[in-house]
Write a protein that holds these residues in place. Sequence first.
Motif, PDB file in Angstrom:
ATOM      1  N   PRO A  23       0.798  -1.152   0.078  1.00  0.00           N
ATOM      2  CA  PRO A  23      -0.026   0.084   0.048  1.00  0.00           C
ATOM      3  C   PRO A  23       0.979   1.302   0.014  1.00  0.00           C
ATOM      4  CG  PRO A  23      -0.662  -1.578   1.647  1.00  0.00           C
ATOM      5  CD  PRO A  23       0.312  -2.180   1.132  1.00  0.00           C
ATOM      6  N   GLU A  24       2.109   1.127   0.657  1.00  0.00           N
ATOM      7  CA  GLU A  24       2.642   2.484   0.885  1.00  0.00           C
ATOM      8  C   GLU A  24       3.451   2.937  -0.517  1.00  0.00           C
ATOM      9  OE1 GLU A  24       5.587  -0.564   2.287  1.00  0.00           O
ATOM     10  OE2 GLU A  24       3.634  -0.308   2.217  1.00  0.00           O
ATOM     11  N   THR A  25       3.446   1.898  -1.292  1.00  0.00           N
ATOM     12  CA  THR A  25       4.235   2.270  -2.493  1.00  0.00           C
ATOM     13  C   THR A  25       3.185   2.958  -3.733  1.00  0.00           C
ATOM     14  OG1 THR A  25       3.695   0.157  -3.571  1.00  0.00           O
ATOM     15  CG2 THR A  25       5.903   0.173  -2.258  1.00  0.00           C
ATOM     16  N   SER A  26       2.089   2.881  -3.230  1.00  0.00           N
ATOM     17  CA  SER A  26       1.068   3.553  -4.455  1.00  0.00           C
ATOM     18  C   SER A  26       1.227   5.045  -4.541  1.00  0.00           C
ATOM     19  CB  SER A  26      -0.290   3.163  -3.828  1.00  0.00           C
ATOM     20  OG  SER A  26      -1.412   3.878  -4.665  1.00  0.00           O
ATOM     21  N   PRO A  27       1.623   5.618  -5.597  1.00  0.00           N
ATOM     22  CA  PRO A  27       1.770   6.933  -5.694  1.00  0.00           C
ATOM     23  C   PRO A  27       0.233   7.462  -5.795  1.00  0.00           C
ATOM     24  CG  PRO A  27       2.228   5.876  -7.982  1.00  0.00           C
ATOM     25  CD  PRO A  27       2.098   4.689  -6.928  1.00  0.00           C
ATOM     26  N   GLN A  28      -0.975   6.774  -6.213  1.00  0.00           N
ATOM     27  CA  GLN A  28      -2.159   7.559  -5.761  1.00  0.00           C
ATOM     28  C   GLN A  28      -2.535   7.778  -4.705  1.00  0.00           C
ATOM     29  OE1 GLN A  28      -1.630   4.548  -7.672  1.00  0.00           O
ATOM     30  NE2 GLN A  28      -1.262   5.312  -9.656  1.00  0.00           N
ATOM     31  N   VAL A  29      -2.195   6.946  -3.753  1.00  0.00           N
ATOM     32  CA  VAL A  29      -2.506   7.103  -2.398  1.00  0.00           C
ATOM     33  C   VAL A  29      -1.871   8.190  -1.738  1.00  0.00           C
ATOM     34  CG1 VAL A  29      -2.198   6.201  -0.095  1.00  0.00           C
ATOM     35  CG2 VAL A  29      -3.124   4.651  -1.673  1.00  0.00           C
ATOM     36  N   HIS A  30      -0.531   8.585  -2.029  1.00  0.00           N
ATOM     37  CA  HIS A  30       0.385   9.558  -1.779  1.00  0.00           C
ATOM     38  C   HIS A  30      -0.333  10.946  -2.032  1.00  0.00           C
ATOM     39  CE1 HIS A  30       3.462   7.262   0.452  1.00  0.00           C
ATOM     40  NE2 HIS A  30       3.553   6.559  -0.536  1.00  0.00           N
ATOM     41  N   ARG A  31      -0.660  10.664  -3.456  1.00  0.00           N
ATOM     42  CA  ARG A  31      -1.191  11.971  -4.048  1.00  0.00           C
ATOM     43  C   ARG A  31      -2.510  12.514  -3.421  1.00  0.00           C
ATOM     44  NH1 ARG A  31      -2.323  13.074 -10.472  1.00  0.00           N
ATOM     45  NH2 ARG A  31      -3.700  14.989 -10.220  1.00  0.00           N
ATOM     46  N   LEU A  32      -3.320  11.644  -3.233  1.00  0.00           N
ATOM     47  CA  LEU A  32      -4.676  11.766  -2.595  1.00  0.00           C
ATOM     48  C   LEU A  32      -4.540  12.213  -1.280  1.00  0.00           C
ATOM     49  CD1 LEU A  32      -6.624   8.758  -4.127  1.00  0.00           C
ATOM     50  CD2 LEU A  32      -7.253  11.302  -4.452  1.00  0.00           C
ATOM     51  N   TYR A  33      -3.454  11.743  -0.410  1.00  0.00           N
ATOM     52  CA  TYR A  33      -3.235  12.132   1.170  1.00  0.00           C
ATOM     53  C   TYR A  33      -3.190  13.756   0.803  1.00  0.00           C
ATOM     54  CZ  TYR A  33      -3.313   8.256   4.219  1.00  0.00           C
ATOM     55  OH  TYR A  33      -3.754   7.090   4.770  1.00  0.00           O
ATOM     56  N   GLN A  34      -2.451  14.070  -0.103  1.00  0.00           N
ATOM     57  CA  GLN A  34      -1.901  15.429  -0.273  1.00  0.00           C
ATOM     58  C   GLN A  34      -3.057  16.453  -0.654  1.00  0.00           C
ATOM     59  OE1 GLN A  34       0.530  16.658   1.486  1.00  0.00           O
ATOM     60  NE2 GLN A  34       1.093  14.429   1.890  1.00  0.00           N
ATOM     61  N   ASP A  35      -3.534  15.978  -1.980  1.00  0.00           N
ATOM     62  CA  ASP A  35      -4.789  16.684  -2.695  1.00  0.00           C
ATOM     63  C   ASP A  35      -5.868  16.781  -1.881  1.00  0.00           C
ATOM     64  OD1 ASP A  35      -2.320  17.218  -4.314  1.00  0.00           O
ATOM     65  OD2 ASP A  35      -3.283  15.921  -6.099  1.00  0.00           O
ATOM     66  N   TRP A  36      -6.316  15.658  -1.341  1.00  0.00           N
ATOM     67  CA  TRP A  36      -7.530  15.465  -1.015  1.00  0.00           C
ATOM     68  C   TRP A  36      -7.791  15.702   0.508  1.00  0.00           C
ATOM     69  CZ3 TRP A  36      -9.969   9.898   0.080  1.00  0.00           C
ATOM     70  CH2 TRP A  36     -11.359  10.067   0.601  1.00  0.00           C
ATOM     71  N   LEU A  37      -6.825  15.135   1.379  1.00  0.00           N
ATOM     72  CA  LEU A  37      -6.900  14.979   2.704  1.00  0.00           C
ATOM     73  C   LEU A  37      -5.880  15.868   3.748  1.00  0.00           C
ATOM     74  CD1 LEU A  37      -7.222  11.080   2.960  1.00  0.00           C
ATOM     75  CD2 LEU A  37      -9.094  12.609   3.100  1.00  0.00           C
ATOM     76  N   GLU A  38      -5.235  16.799   3.018  1.00  0.00           N
ATOM     77  CA  GLU A  38      -4.308  17.751   3.563  1.00  0.00           C
ATOM     78  C   GLU A  38      -3.355  16.928   4.356  1.00  0.00           C
ATOM     79  OE1 GLU A  38      -6.901  20.087   5.967  1.00  0.00           O
ATOM     80  OE2 GLU A  38      -7.983  20.728   4.000  1.00  0.00           O
ATOM     81  N   GLY A  39      -2.753  15.924   3.883  1.00  0.00           N
ATOM     82  CA  GLY A  39      -1.584  15.163   4.415  1.00  0.00           C
ATOM     83  C   GLY A  39      -2.274  13.902   5.407  1.00  0.00           C
ATOM     84  N   ALA A  40      -1.103  13.011   5.521  1.00  0.00           N
ATOM     85  CA  ALA A  40      -1.596  11.776   6.501  1.00  0.00           C
ATOM     86  C   ALA A  40      -1.572  12.083   7.620  1.00  0.00           C
ATOM     87  CB  ALA A  40      -0.455  10.748   5.996  1.00  0.00           C
ATOM     88  N   ASP A  41      -2.531  11.676   8.451  1.00  0.00           N
ATOM     89  CA  ASP A  41      -2.537  11.847   9.925  1.00  0.00           C
ATOM     90  C   ASP A  41      -3.173  13.371  10.122  1.00  0.00           C
ATOM     91  OD1 ASP A  41      -2.891  10.737  12.767  1.00  0.00           O
ATOM     92  OD2 ASP A  41      -0.819  11.368  12.853  1.00  0.00           O
TER      93      ASP A  41
END
Length: 460
Positions: A416-434
């Motif tokens: 899961p942590e290798t998914s570039p889509q997840v990392h991008r959505l954390y930033q663009d959609w969720l204002e960062g992880a945690d």
Amino acid sequence: MKCENCTKKECSKKQPGGEYQSSSSNSVGKTEENGELSEFHKLVSERVFLSDCLACDRCITEQERHRISQQNLKEFSRVLGLNKKCDTSKHKVLVVSLCPQSLPFFAAKFNLGIPDSTRKLCGFLKSQGVHHVFDATLAADFSLLESQREFVQRYRRRNQDQQALPMFTSACPGWIRYAERVLGSLVTPHICTSKSPQQIMGSLVKDYFTKQQKLSPDKVYHVVVAPCFDKKLEALREEFYNSLLESQDVDCVVTSGEIMLMMEEQKVSIESLDSIPLDHVLAAQQKKTLNKKQGELRSHSYNNWHFQNKARGGVNEVVNEIVYKTLKNRDFQEVTLEKDGETLLQFAAVYGFRNIQNMIQKLKKGKFPYQLVEVLSCPGGCLNGKGQAQLESGKPDRALLQQMEEVYTSLPMRLPETSPQVHRLYQDWLEGADSPRARQVLHTQYRPENQAASSPDYKW
């Protein structure tokens, strides 16, 4: 109304009026060969057979019964039909999300590999009028990452908070319904607050995707294709409904078997279907590769993921290979990390209500060595969901299940942590992880619901 399989001698919820109860008496396959209670396996004439309901401690309420009646092919077809009429005010943008555990079913049925069968399935759905078809593995990645983050937090406060551990997973709605309605406060504080992949996908579609498309959420009709019927009940939870916009995160859940029935009724030839690649929530990305999420075939993804990351990040141990030890049966397994004779971590995978009952007995007796337990209500895991792996007799289709397992193992593994889509959505959609927004969008709460006064120690 009373469930036929209710184990109570006296049912406080028994009501007069036997129309709906009598329909359940005609249902087939109340039990499986291994003795596990069957999930309600078949929807006929828009009815849910209570005798097959996993939550057989309680009757489904009248309101739930009415809303479940809208979770079927007839309603899906109705919305498809509205889009073909002249009144554009009633038109919807139709989005279908495919659960990763449903894809092996279609591969086995089409006699193709998962990538080819998924393109054929996408071609069929778009021929019916669906506008976008997504792979819900992206949502599963979010669910894994969020649950792993929560586990680390719980582990760190384990000495200050007695309810921090053990942590039970929350992806299975059959287990959640049983925990909330029967087990109550014994278990609910220990349930991971991460939303299930289905409901995270609902948030992705109705929040992020609608904003990208400049659409109001109520103008999007979101359908999830899932392996089990309990997902229909999960979609109806109040916290997943926006009363202001009158929009549900997931508008309709249809099972893999229901989609196959739809194809059979239309006499669809697999060879004649166009092969169309899946769409992606991130519209700019055109290429989509199907992968198997981190974990063993039988849904051990939570345990493998948490075990490896917790060992590395919590007790400074690197785990390169995970070996499960079978306890009473293949659906109750554990994995232990030991060093110099000391047990550092102990996780378990518990599938099926008989094993869940055994697990709860261990918890009550204070003989519970596990920090994390992945709990699934279906014996054998999600591939064995009764919306796709059950014969008309109600018994499991073991030949089909074996085919599904074989094609699933052919998929490449991806972390899961290798998914570039997840990392991008954390930033663009969720204002960062945690971030506070990530916690608001990706998490929920599970609470006891009207616990019965009688003991919940039923024999499954």
